[in-house]
Structures are given as structure tokens and as C-alpha cells.
Design an enzyme around this catalytic site. Structure first.
Site, mmCIF file in Angstrom:
data_model
loop_
_atom_site.group_PDB
_atom_site.id
_atom_site.type_symbol
_atom_site.label_atom_id
_atom_site.label_comp_id
_atom_site.label_asym_id
_atom_site.label_seq_id
_atom_site.Cartn_x
_atom_site.Cartn_y
_atom_site.Cartn_z
ATOM 1 N N CYS A 101 -11.622 -9.046 -10.347
ATOM 2 C CA CYS A 101 -10.233 -9.031 -9.886
ATOM 3 C C CYS A 101 -9.449 -8.136 -10.836
ATOM 4 O O CYS A 101 -9.422 -8.385 -12.040
ATOM 5 C CB CYS A 101 -9.682 -10.464 -9.915
ATOM 6 S SG CYS A 101 -7.923 -10.611 -9.578
ATOM 7 N N CYS A 115 -7.727 -2.846 -6.197
ATOM 8 C CA CYS A 115 -7.879 -4.268 -5.908
ATOM 9 C C CYS A 115 -9.228 -4.435 -5.223
ATOM 10 O O CYS A 115 -9.580 -3.640 -4.337
ATOM 11 C CB CYS A 115 -6.748 -4.745 -4.987
ATOM 12 S SG CYS A 115 -6.970 -6.417 -4.338
#
Length: 259
Positions: free
Chosen positions: A74, A183
Site C-alpha cells: 500500500c 496506488c
């Protein structure tokens, strides 16, 4: 620490499975445990303190499963919490951050675009990376609303198309020749993105680089799995498992779990 122990991977939802796929492809002989913290997605809108707390919670769940290495799959968690995780826990961590360096070094127009969460773009780590590559113009765009749509299984939808067009058209107009996906959810949008941007714009994400770094750290620490035992790939989500199963393309060893 046994080399047969699993690699732990966590993300604010299903996006980090794009990283898991790269790791599993490069290191098929490894056991893995994946945590999809979909209940708390997206991390990108949360405070630094909240992100650190969630990252610690996920780390501790994986350490309780005897994970030998943890991949923070992440961007937001890496850029906001990895320093604290490394200081607090005695296990190797692999982080992920936007692939600005290859895009900046290869750009012919000296203009690149970055699509990322607010949490990543506002982080100190990201700010330092931008300053390092001051010789290119960087068009930053927060991907408001993209992660929730992906988590709802609405990758191909009118809402997704409208948001991507709104975010990408100004980058195209600014003459970018590289688009960095900041992302881990966003690689699942590549087919949609390609319909919007011209063919000459290269799309870069960090998946392969993270897999390679994972391999390097395992080698360095003598933690590569040499066991002949059947390997296990286990996935946990604290939300409805259907979307996770759909994005993985299989249903075995995918479990709903409160965490």
C-alpha cells in the site's frame, strides 16, 4: 525464523493483490498470507496517526501467523508508516512507493503524471522523491473515489470512466509521456486508462520492482523457502469476500475474518 514461514502482505483492501500476483509469479516456492483491510479502505483519506495504527494492527496479525517478512503493499501505508513499522518490529519490511525514478529518467517530454491517493501525495516520503527529480515537471492528481469503486467491484462502470477522464485529460493536455500509478489498486484500471490516454504514454506501476526487492531481501537474510512441502496462498478480508475472489480469479483459501 524458519525459511518455510510465509511472506505476509497487507493493503487497505484488494489493491495489493496486484503486488501479490507479481511476488507469486517471481517466487512461486513461497507461502503467502494476504490481509485485505477493506473495512478501512481507503487509507488515503485518513490521518497519519490512523494509518500508522492500522499498519501496526495488520503487522501484528501477520506476525501472529509467523510471517518471516512483511510487504506493505500500500503506497499510503508505506509513505506514512514504514519508518515506524521498521523501528517497532524485528522483521524485514518491503515498502512500496510511486515509481517516479524510472518515469523521470526515461521521460522525453520532461513531464510525467502521477495518479495517487491524497495520503501518498501529501506524505513526507513522496515530497522528498519529487524534490530529487526536480528536473521533470510532475503533474499530481489525487484519485478521489477510485479505490471505493474498485472495492465495490465497479472497475468497468460509467462512474469509473467519468472519474478517469476527469483526472487523466489534464495530464494528457500537459504533454506527459509517462503515467505513474501511485496506488496498488490502480493497476486494475489499466485497461480503462488505456482507452482514455494516447498510445505513446507509458504506464508504470511498482509491482515488479517490489517482487524483485522481496526476492533480494529473502536471499540476503537466507529466508528463501527450500521446502518441498505444498505451498499455501491464503487470503483474508474483513469485508465481503466476493470482490476479492473475483479479482484473484479463484475462490480457494479466501476467507472473511474480523480484524
Amino acid at each position: 525464523m524458519s525459511s518455510n514461514n510465509p511472506i505476509g502482505i497487507f493493503d487497505s483492501g484488494i489493491g495489493g493483490t496486484s503486488i501479490w500476483k507479481e511476488i507469486h509469479q517471481l517466487l512461486p516456492g513461497e507461502n503467502t498470507i494476504y490481509l485485505a483491510d477493506s473495512k478501512n479502505a481507503p487509507y488515503g483519506q485518513k490521518s497519519k496517526e490512523e494509518i500508522i495504527a492500522l499498519s501496526c494492527k495488520n503487522t501484528e496479525l501477520l506476525l501472529a501467523q509467523n510471517c518471516k517478512l512483511i510487504v506493505v503493499a500500500c503506497n499510503t501505508a508505506t509513505t506514512n508508516a514504514i519508518k515506524e513499522l521498521r523501528a517497532k518490529y524485528d522483521v524485514p519490511f518491503i515498502g512500496i512507493e510511486p515509481a517516479i525514478k524510472p518515469a523521470a529518467n526515461q521521460s522525453k517530454t520532461a513531464t510525467i503524471g502521477i495518479l495517487a491517493t491524497k495520503g501518498t501525495l501529501n506524505s513526507e516520503l513522496f515530497s522528498r522523491a519529487v524534490q530529487t527529480h526536480h528536473y521533470v515537471k510532475i503533474i499530481e492528481q489525487i484519485g478521489h473515489g477510485l479505490v471505493p469503486l474498485i472495492e465495490e467491484g465497479k472497475i468497468v462502470s460509467a462512474e469509473m470512466t467519468a472519474l478517469l477522464e476527469e483526472y487523466l485529460k489534464p495530464m494528457v493536455d500537459a504533454n506527459i509521456d509517462y503515467l505513474v500509478l501511485g496506488c496498488t489498486h490502480y493497476p486494475y484500471l489499466i485497461p480503462q486508462i488505456k482507452k482514455i490516454i494516447p498510445d505513446h504514454i507509458q504506464i508504470i506501476d511498482s509491482g515488479q520492482a517490489v517482487a524483485k526487492q522481496t526476492q533480494n531481501v529473502l536471499k540476503k537474510n537466507n529466508l528463501l523457502n527450500s521446502s518441498d512441502e505444498t505451498k499455501k496462498q491464503i487470503f483474508y478480508t474483513n469485508s465481503d469476500s466476493k470482490v476479492l475472489k473475483d479479482i484473484l480469479g479463484f475462490t480457494e483459501n479466501v476467507y472473511e475474518k474480523e480484524f
